[in-house]
Design an enzyme around this catalytic site. Sequence first.
Site, PDB file in Angstrom:
ATOM      1  N   ASP A 104       0.811  -1.222   0.000  1.00  0.00           N
ATOM      2  CA  ASP A 104       0.000   0.000   0.000  1.00  0.00           C
ATOM      3  C   ASP A 104       0.842   1.268   0.000  1.00  0.00           C
ATOM      4  O   ASP A 104       0.420   2.308   0.507  1.00  0.00           O
ATOM      5  CB  ASP A 104      -0.962   0.040   1.210  1.00  0.00           C
ATOM      6  CG  ASP A 104      -1.724  -1.257   1.357  1.00  0.00           C
ATOM      7  OD1 ASP A 104      -2.195  -1.756   0.334  1.00  0.00           O
ATOM      8  OD2 ASP A 104      -1.838  -1.768   2.483  1.00  0.00           O
ATOM      9  N   HIS A 157      -3.721  -2.663  -6.987  1.00  0.00           N
ATOM     10  CA  HIS A 157      -3.148  -1.396  -7.437  1.00  0.00           C
ATOM     11  C   HIS A 157      -4.285  -0.467  -7.787  1.00  0.00           C
ATOM     12  O   HIS A 157      -5.121  -0.790  -8.629  1.00  0.00           O
ATOM     13  CB  HIS A 157      -2.273  -1.610  -8.678  1.00  0.00           C
ATOM     14  CG  HIS A 157      -0.916  -2.149  -8.372  1.00  0.00           C
ATOM     15  ND1 HIS A 157      -0.013  -2.494  -9.333  1.00  0.00           N
ATOM     16  CD2 HIS A 157      -0.318  -2.381  -7.194  1.00  0.00           C
ATOM     17  CE1 HIS A 157       1.094  -2.918  -8.754  1.00  0.00           C
ATOM     18  NE2 HIS A 157       0.938  -2.871  -7.452  1.00  0.00           N
TER      19      HIS A 157
END
Length: 330
Positions: free
Chosen positions: A13, A43
């Site tokens: 992340d 993503h």
Amino acid sequence: MIADIVCGLAWGDEGKGAVVSQLARSGSYTHAIKPSGGSNSGHTVYVNGVRTSSHVIPSSALYGVRSIVGSGCVLNESKFFAELDKLSKLKSDISNLVKIAHNAHIVTDKHIEEEQNESRIGTTRQGIGGAYRDKAARVGQRAEDVPGLREFCIDLHKELHIDSPNAVILCENSQGISLDVDLAEKYPYCTSTNVGPAAVLNNGIPFSAIRKVFGVAKCYDTYVGSMAFQDRTDPILDKIAEVGMEFGTTTGRRRQVGYLDMDRIIRNAASIGATDIIMKKGDILRKVGVWRLKFNGEDFRFHDETDFRNFVAEKFNNLNVIFSESPDGI
Ligand code: IMP
Ligand code: MG
């Protein structure tokens, strides 16, 4: 053959998706590959202003790059097709661009089911651990064994070493080095694969091809999983989570937040041989009005952003350090 790798320097992340988008759009790559992992990762990408996410499919496919689910990946057939359908609405010819290494492994519905009540590690419940367990035990199924996936299957060696002698490959690595099964910062709080350059090498991309290794980190830390991570006595950390919209791309879970741990990202950058460091989401700290990090076990607070940036850049002395705020790019 040339390969550039985008790796996370922390717990996933970090904003790798944004970096990958920018690189993929440059038009310099003949291929993109996700070297390991599966639907556990996500993503976030923006296509024509629409925010979406890719999981097992490399997000570069959205930018017209031939994109491969690598041999170190695991995928579930119906999740793969659901993702392909979702992305096809944004880019109609995407199915022609997406390929699967014939030797990628299958996440069965049973793997997913067996993980639904998992809470010891705080997995994403995508059946990742079970699929890799079966792969290692040599009882797994490969993509080429599934009739519905066969038309997408390619032989990676033929693709990259024989058919494309001048391949320039963008490696969209998943997660972050602290979650690597070998380099794990706190085993067993990790995923089931290698997530750094080792994952790339395991796809038959030789180390001599590697040109750049982009290490991506946020200006603060986040972690999603079962271990206690956030200092619950500090309300500023909740503020950072809120302003930074720190919710998992795959699970929607609220990420735990901490101030940037420089020791972690320096160590992880060394492990992957990072050539460039990309620091994301400084805008969030600016909005919250806090410039703070940990280094050498000590707490550092800065007057302003310039001091914070200079401190970080100095600790990576020989590397190119870029501060980037774009949600979609470097
Ligand atoms: P698994 O990969 O689903 O088995 O989850 C193992 C650990 O890795 C859990 O703490 C997950 O939250 C974490 N994890 C796996 N993939 C990602 C990711 O892409 N971003 C952030 N954390 C992840
Ligand atoms: Mg992610």
